[in-house]
Structure formats: structure tokens, C-alpha cells
Design a protein around this motif. Structure first.
Motif, PDB file in Angstrom:
ATOM      1  N   GLY A   1       0.787  -1.222   0.000  1.00 15.31           N
ATOM      2  CA  GLY A   1       0.000   0.000   0.000  1.00 15.31           C
ATOM      3  C   GLY A   1       0.818   1.271   0.000  1.00 15.31           C
ATOM      4  N   ARG A   2       2.127   1.150   0.201  1.00 16.03           N
ATOM      5  CA  ARG A   2       2.961   2.357   0.345  1.00 16.03           C
ATOM      6  C   ARG A   2       2.958   3.234  -0.898  1.00 16.03           C
ATOM      7  NH1 ARG A   2       6.907   1.118   4.352  1.00 16.03           N
ATOM      8  NH2 ARG A   2       5.784   0.025   6.018  1.00 16.03           N
ATOM      9  N   LEU A   3       2.873   2.622  -2.058  1.00 16.94           N
ATOM     10  CA  LEU A   3       2.944   3.396  -3.305  1.00 16.94           C
ATOM     11  C   LEU A   3       1.572   3.703  -3.893  1.00 16.94           C
ATOM     12  CD1 LEU A   3       5.933   1.549  -5.059  1.00 16.94           C
ATOM     13  CD2 LEU A   3       5.982   3.694  -3.777  1.00 16.94           C
ATOM     14  N   MET A   4       0.532   3.255  -3.217  1.00 20.29           N
ATOM     15  CA  MET A   4      -0.821   3.499  -3.736  1.00 20.29           C
ATOM     16  C   MET A   4      -1.231   4.939  -3.507  1.00 20.29           C
ATOM     17  SD  MET A   4      -2.894   0.029  -2.694  1.00 20.29           S
ATOM     18  CE  MET A   4      -2.361  -1.562  -3.329  1.00 20.29           C
ATOM     19  N   SER A   5      -1.853   5.510  -4.517  1.00 24.52           N
ATOM     20  CA  SER A   5      -2.293   6.890  -4.459  1.00 24.52           C
ATOM     21  C   SER A   5      -3.806   6.948  -4.586  1.00 24.52           C
ATOM     22  CB  SER A   5      -1.658   7.696  -5.599  1.00 24.52           C
ATOM     23  OG  SER A   5      -2.301   8.935  -5.771  1.00 24.52           O
ATOM     24  N   GLU A   6      -4.410   7.895  -3.870  1.00 32.86           N
ATOM     25  CA  GLU A   6      -5.855   8.088  -3.971  1.00 32.86           C
ATOM     26  C   GLU A   6      -6.231   9.146  -5.002  1.00 32.86           C
ATOM     27  OE1 GLU A   6      -7.471   8.827  -0.143  1.00 32.86           O
ATOM     28  OE2 GLU A   6      -6.856   6.892   0.684  1.00 32.86           O
ATOM     29  N   THR A   7      -5.248   9.635  -5.724  1.00 27.41           N
ATOM     30  CA  THR A   7      -5.527  10.590  -6.794  1.00 27.41           C
ATOM     31  C   THR A   7      -6.412   9.928  -7.846  1.00 27.41           C
ATOM     32  OG1 THR A   7      -3.363  11.618  -6.471  1.00 27.41           O
ATOM     33  CG2 THR A   7      -4.512  12.102  -8.539  1.00 27.41           C
ATOM     34  N   PRO A   8      -7.512  10.559  -8.214  1.00 31.27           N
ATOM     35  CA  PRO A   8      -8.418   9.925  -9.193  1.00 31.27           C
ATOM     36  C   PRO A   8      -7.696   9.589 -10.496  1.00 31.27           C
ATOM     37  CG  PRO A   8      -9.487  11.814  -8.169  1.00 31.27           C
ATOM     38  CD  PRO A   8      -8.053  11.852  -7.738  1.00 31.27           C
ATOM     39  N   ALA A   9      -7.986   8.409 -11.023  1.00 34.04           N
ATOM     40  CA  ALA A   9      -7.409   7.972 -12.292  1.00 34.04           C
ATOM     41  C   ALA A   9      -8.504   7.911 -13.342  1.00 34.04           C
ATOM     42  CB  ALA A   9      -6.756   6.594 -12.135  1.00 34.04           C
ATOM     43  N   GLU A  10      -8.108   7.943 -14.593  1.00 36.10           N
ATOM     44  CA  GLU A  10      -9.080   7.818 -15.669  1.00 36.10           C
ATOM     45  C   GLU A  10      -9.725   6.437 -15.617  1.00 36.10           C
ATOM     46  OE1 GLU A  10      -7.396   8.612 -19.433  1.00 36.10           O
ATOM     47  OE2 GLU A  10      -6.839  10.684 -18.975  1.00 36.10           O
ATOM     48  N   ARG A  11     -11.012   6.389 -15.960  1.00 31.01           N
ATOM     49  CA  ARG A  11     -11.757   5.133 -15.876  1.00 31.01           C
ATOM     50  C   ARG A  11     -11.114   4.042 -16.718  1.00 31.01           C
ATOM     51  NH1 ARG A  11     -18.135   5.322 -16.729  1.00 31.01           N
ATOM     52  NH2 ARG A  11     -17.827   6.635 -14.885  1.00 31.01           N
ATOM     53  N   ASN A  12     -10.628   4.395 -17.911  1.00 28.89           N
ATOM     54  CA  ASN A  12      -9.996   3.396 -18.775  1.00 28.89           C
ATOM     55  C   ASN A  12      -8.752   2.815 -18.133  1.00 28.89           C
ATOM     56  OD1 ASN A  12     -11.967   3.792 -20.696  1.00 28.89           O
ATOM     57  ND2 ASN A  12     -10.706   5.094 -22.025  1.00 28.89           N
ATOM     58  N   ALA A  13      -8.004   3.652 -17.419  1.00 28.58           N
ATOM     59  CA  ALA A  13      -6.770   3.185 -16.784  1.00 28.58           C
ATOM     60  C   ALA A  13      -7.071   2.234 -15.633  1.00 28.58           C
ATOM     61  CB  ALA A  13      -5.944   4.381 -16.289  1.00 28.58           C
ATOM     62  N   THR A  14      -8.084   2.558 -14.813  1.00 32.07           N
ATOM     63  CA  THR A  14      -8.419   1.671 -13.696  1.00 32.07           C
ATOM     64  C   THR A  14      -8.973   0.353 -14.214  1.00 32.07           C
ATOM     65  OG1 THR A  14     -10.637   2.653 -13.489  1.00 32.07           O
ATOM     66  CG2 THR A  14      -8.881   3.604 -12.151  1.00 32.07           C
ATOM     67  N   ALA A  15      -9.798   0.414 -15.257  1.00 27.67           N
ATOM     68  CA  ALA A  15     -10.361  -0.817 -15.819  1.00 27.67           C
ATOM     69  C   ALA A  15      -9.266  -1.697 -16.388  1.00 27.67           C
ATOM     70  CB  ALA A  15     -11.396  -0.482 -16.897  1.00 27.67           C
ATOM     71  N   ALA A  16      -8.304  -1.080 -17.069  1.00 27.97           N
ATOM     72  CA  ALA A  16      -7.214  -1.853 -17.672  1.00 27.97           C
ATOM     73  C   ALA A  16      -6.353  -2.512 -16.604  1.00 27.97           C
ATOM     74  CB  ALA A  16      -6.358  -0.948 -18.561  1.00 27.97           C
ATOM     75  N   ALA A  17      -6.078  -1.815 -15.508  1.00 24.83           N
ATOM     76  CA  ALA A  17      -5.264  -2.380 -14.435  1.00 24.83           C
ATOM     77  C   ALA A  17      -5.981  -3.561 -13.781  1.00 24.83           C
ATOM     78  CB  ALA A  17      -4.942  -1.307 -13.395  1.00 24.83           C
ATOM     79  N   PHE A  18      -7.273  -3.428 -13.568  1.00 24.04           N
ATOM     80  CA  PHE A  18      -8.047  -4.522 -12.971  1.00 24.04           C
ATOM     81  C   PHE A  18      -8.024  -5.744 -13.890  1.00 24.04           C
ATOM     82  CE2 PHE A  18     -12.114  -6.799 -12.590  1.00 24.04           C
ATOM     83  CZ  PHE A  18     -12.048  -7.195 -11.260  1.00 24.04           C
ATOM     84  N   VAL A  19      -8.290  -5.543 -15.162  1.00 26.29           N
ATOM     85  CA  VAL A  19      -8.318  -6.648 -16.122  1.00 26.29           C
ATOM     86  C   VAL A  19      -6.954  -7.321 -16.206  1.00 26.29           C
ATOM     87  CG1 VAL A  19      -8.497  -7.178 -18.589  1.00 26.29           C
ATOM     88  CG2 VAL A  19     -10.242  -5.778 -17.480  1.00 26.29           C
ATOM     89  N   GLU A  20      -5.889  -6.527 -16.191  1.00 28.49           N
ATOM     90  CA  GLU A  20      -4.544  -7.090 -16.249  1.00 28.49           C
ATOM     91  C   GLU A  20      -4.271  -7.969 -15.029  1.00 28.49           C
ATOM     92  OE1 GLU A  20       0.110  -5.621 -16.763  1.00 28.49           O
ATOM     93  OE2 GLU A  20      -1.523  -4.161 -16.863  1.00 28.49           O
ATOM     94  N   GLY A  21      -4.714  -7.508 -13.861  1.00 25.61           N
ATOM     95  CA  GLY A  21      -4.527  -8.299 -12.649  1.00 25.61           C
ATOM     96  C   GLY A  21      -5.297  -9.604 -12.699  1.00 25.61           C
ATOM     97  N   VAL A  22      -6.546  -9.546 -13.139  1.00 29.27           N
ATOM     98  CA  VAL A  22      -7.363 -10.760 -13.249  1.00 29.27           C
ATOM     99  C   VAL A  22      -6.691 -11.774 -14.160  1.00 29.27           C
ATOM    100  CG1 VAL A  22      -9.531 -11.695 -14.145  1.00 29.27           C
ATOM    101  CG2 VAL A  22      -9.559  -9.620 -12.751  1.00 29.27           C
ATOM    102  N   ALA A  23      -6.286 -11.328 -15.342  1.00 26.98           N
ATOM    103  CA  ALA A  23      -5.704 -12.238 -16.329  1.00 26.98           C
ATOM    104  C   ALA A  23      -4.387 -12.833 -15.829  1.00 26.98           C
ATOM    105  CB  ALA A  23      -5.487 -11.495 -17.645  1.00 26.98           C
ATOM    106  N   ALA A  24      -3.540 -12.009 -15.212  1.00 27.54           N
ATOM    107  CA  ALA A  24      -2.240 -12.497 -14.735  1.00 27.54           C
ATOM    108  C   ALA A  24      -2.406 -13.545 -13.648  1.00 27.54           C
ATOM    109  CB  ALA A  24      -1.410 -11.325 -14.220  1.00 27.54           C
ATOM    110  N   SER A  25      -3.288 -13.283 -12.709  1.00 28.47           N
ATOM    111  CA  SER A  25      -3.477 -14.196 -11.586  1.00 28.47           C
ATOM    112  C   SER A  25      -4.135 -15.498 -12.023  1.00 28.47           C
ATOM    113  CB  SER A  25      -4.316 -13.524 -10.503  1.00 28.47           C
ATOM    114  OG  SER A  25      -4.381 -14.323  -9.343  1.00 28.47           O
ATOM    115  N   ALA A  26      -5.111 -15.411 -12.901  1.00 30.65           N
ATOM    116  CA  ALA A  26      -5.787 -16.621 -13.372  1.00 30.65           C
ATOM    117  C   ALA A  26      -4.861 -17.475 -14.222  1.00 30.65           C
ATOM    118  CB  ALA A  26      -7.036 -16.254 -14.162  1.00 30.65           C
ATOM    119  N   ALA A  27      -3.942 -16.838 -14.933  1.00 31.06           N
ATOM    120  CA  ALA A  27      -3.009 -17.583 -15.779  1.00 31.06           C
ATOM    121  C   ALA A  27      -1.975 -18.335 -14.950  1.00 31.06           C
ATOM    122  CB  ALA A  27      -2.308 -16.632 -16.747  1.00 31.06           C
ATOM    123  N   GLU A  28      -1.617 -17.781 -13.791  1.00 30.57           N
ATOM    124  CA  GLU A  28      -0.614 -18.417 -12.933  1.00 30.57           C
ATOM    125  C   GLU A  28      -1.103 -18.444 -11.483  1.00 30.57           C
ATOM    126  OE1 GLU A  28       3.705 -17.650 -14.432  1.00 30.57           O
ATOM    127  OE2 GLU A  28       2.714 -15.701 -14.345  1.00 30.57           O
TER     128      GLU A  28
END
Length: 324
Positions: A193-220
């Protein structure tokens, strides 16, 4: 406290009493909600400690409602830390057994509160699993959609996500994943959590990060701990901005849960039903789409219907009609 009274003859008070919140419903003899109220007086947030606190919380939330009505309660109020412990019933189990195993506590003014138990699953191998409250939501979902009782799997996301298999009207087995709690602990109390920021991000960026996490974790799925450390390293290297790291972490944890839950399904043709808070269920829907999983039907909070069903099976509505 919120409330919205409607017309109708009150026949039941139903309490969905969890760890952090208390929800109360005034219901008629057919299960329609006449009034609904909620506050933050969960079992860990009572106005006073001990039995006195439970009585006061109950008295406060039902103030102004008719006296002498039967009362049904479910959730953590029946835990060892609750008003009175209602021991778990062993799965496979149906919802008549919930009613039969309920316990009663009598208030200072002589009202009986019937508290439904939770369920415990003891597989032939592996560790036992328990739930309190989710079984009430499933009972409500089956009351609203009886066809689901034939064969279905229910997914209830939350602090402790539950994957529950139902067949022929009985809860056959279930598995718990600590996805929500892990996210909270790792984001708030770990180095991730040390590097996490609460600064609002663009919706496309947050969606892409979530999808990337899902795919990476499910793959391995067997490398989750390594992938989790990547939340830190990808933030350090600038691969991911600080304001999307929490989305990536969420994706990793939900993706890992999905890989495990989908992999354990014994009947891939059984409908998958999501129950819970809509925004969280939307995340799980998105993860299912990423992984090419089965489409999931969404059911909103079914607790009132479930509490009504247990009350009816316990004979509380019959008592109400006799007293009325």
C-alpha cells in the motif's frame, strides 16, 4: 437510520444482523416489506456492550413498529459473539433445518427473538468451512426463483467470498475465499500500500489495471504470492501508476479466486448466481468475462425473503395470525 413505511398489516419483524451493520424489515404475512431501516449497530458496534447492547439496538431500530410481533434474526447475531449462539448445522442441509435449529432469546419486555443458525461444511478431506448470513440470502434467492433450487452454484462476493453449491433444495457444500479481507489487509497494512495513491485515475486506466490483474493471476494461480509482490515492483518501476495499483491488486485477488472457484465446479452447466452489493458483483461479472467464464445472473439483496422463509418454516407467521 432509514425507513419508508407503506400500507399493509404488519406480521413479522426480520433482522439481518451482521458484524458492522443492522438491517430491520417490517413485513406482512405474505413477505412484502412494509418498512426497512438500517444503522451501523452491528455486533461489533453496539450502543452498549453485552446483552444490554443487543436489547437497546433492537429496541432503537424497531421503535414505532407494532409490539408483540414475531421476530426472526439471522447473521452474526447468532455467532459466539452474538446475542445468543445458534450452533452451525451440518451440510448437506435444507432450509427447514435452519428453522428447526433456531434458538430463542427473550428480551426484557418479554418478546421472543428467534435466531437462525449458520452452516458448517466438513468435506471428507480438507478443512471445515462455515458461513452465517449467506445461507439466508440463498434461501431468499430460492424463494424468489424456485427453479434455482434444482441445481445451481451461488457466488456471494464480500469480505469472505462464498461459492455455494445447491442441489434439490439443499446446500450441498461451499468454499470460502478471504478475497475482500486480504485486499483490505494488503492495501492498508502491508508494504504494497505504500505506493498506492488516492488521486483519481481515468476510468480506462483503472479498468485496464483490474483486467490485467485478473488475467495475470488466473493464468498463474500457483504464483499468487510472487504476483502480489509485483504490485510493489510495478509501482517502483513506473509500469503502473500509483493511482491504479489498488485496481491491479483487486484484479489479482479476484482473478485467483475465480481460477480456483471455476476450477472446482463439478457441473459446468449449472447456472452461476451472483448475490451481493451491486458494484462488487459488477467486478466479478467483469472478471468472469475476462476469463471466458459462464454468464452469471445477478440477484440483489435477498435477505428479507430468506428471513421470511425461515420464519414461515419455524411457524412464526402462524403464531402471528393467531395472535392477530
Amino acid at each position: 437510520m432509514t425507513g419508508d413505511a407503506k400500507g399493509g398489516q404488519a406480521s413479522l419483524i426480520a433482522l439481518d444482523w451482521g458484524t458492522s451493520a443492522l438491517r430491520a424489515y417490517l413485513m406482512d404475512c405474505d413477505g412484502a416489506v412494509l418498512d426497512a431501516r438500517s444503522n451501523n449497530c452491528g455486533i461489533q458496534n453496539l450502543p452498549q456492550p453485552g446483552e444490554v447492547g443487543f436489547e437497546k439496538a433492537f429496541s432503537d431500530i424497531r421503535a414505532g413498529w407494532p409490539e408483540g410481533l414475531p421476530v426472526i434474526a439471522g447473521g452474526m447475531v447468532g455467532s459466539a459473539q452474538g446475542w445468543k449462539e445458534a450452533p452451525y448445522i451440518l451440510c448437506p442441509a435444507d432450509f427447514t433445518q435452519l428453522a428447526d435449529a433456531s434458538v430463542r432469546v427473550t428480551t426484557a419486555i418479554g418478546e421472543d427473538v428467534v435466531i437462525a443458525p449458520g452452516m458448517i461444511c466438513r468435506p471428507g478431506h480438507g478443512q471445515p468451512d462455515v458461513m452465517r448470513g449467506e445461507e439466508i440470502q440463498i434461501a431468499g434467492a430460492l424463494a424468489q426463483n424456485p427453479k434455482l433450487g434444482v441445481n445451481a452454484e451461488f457466488l456471494l462476493p464480500g469480505t469472505h467470498s462464498k461459492w455455494v453449491r445447491v442441489s434439490r433444495g439443499r446446500v450441498v457444500d461451499f468454499t470460502t475465499y478471504m478475497t475482500g479481507e486480504l485486499f483490505s489487509v494488503l492495501a492498508r497494512h502491508s508494504i504494497l500500500g505504500r505506493l498506492m495513491s488516492e488521486t483519481p485515475a481515468e476510468r480506462n486506466a483503472t479498468a485496464a489495471a483490474f483486467v490485467e490483474g485478473v488475467a495475470a493471476s488466473a493464468a498463474e494461480p500457483d504464483r499468487l504470492q510472487h504476483l502480489l509482490f509485483g504490485v510493489r515492483t510495478r509501482g517502483l518501476t513506473g509500469d503502473l501508476a500509483g493511482n491504479v495499483l489498488s485496481e491491479y491488486l483487486s484484479g489479482l485477488l479476484i482473478g485467483n479466486e475465480m481460477a480456483a472457484g471455476l476450477g472446482r465446479r463439478t457441473d459446468p452447466d449449472a447456472p452461476l448466481i451472483l448475490i451481493g452489493e451491486q458494484a462488487l458483483c459488477d467486478r466479478y461479472q467483469k472478471a468472469l468475462r475476462v476469463l471466458g467464464g459462464p454468464p452469471a445472473e445477478y440477484i440483489d439483496d435477498a435477505s428479507p425473503s430468506g428471513l421470511y422463509l425461515v420464519a414461515r418454516k419455524a411457524g412464526l407467521l402462524k403464531a402471528a395470525s393467531l395472535s392477530g
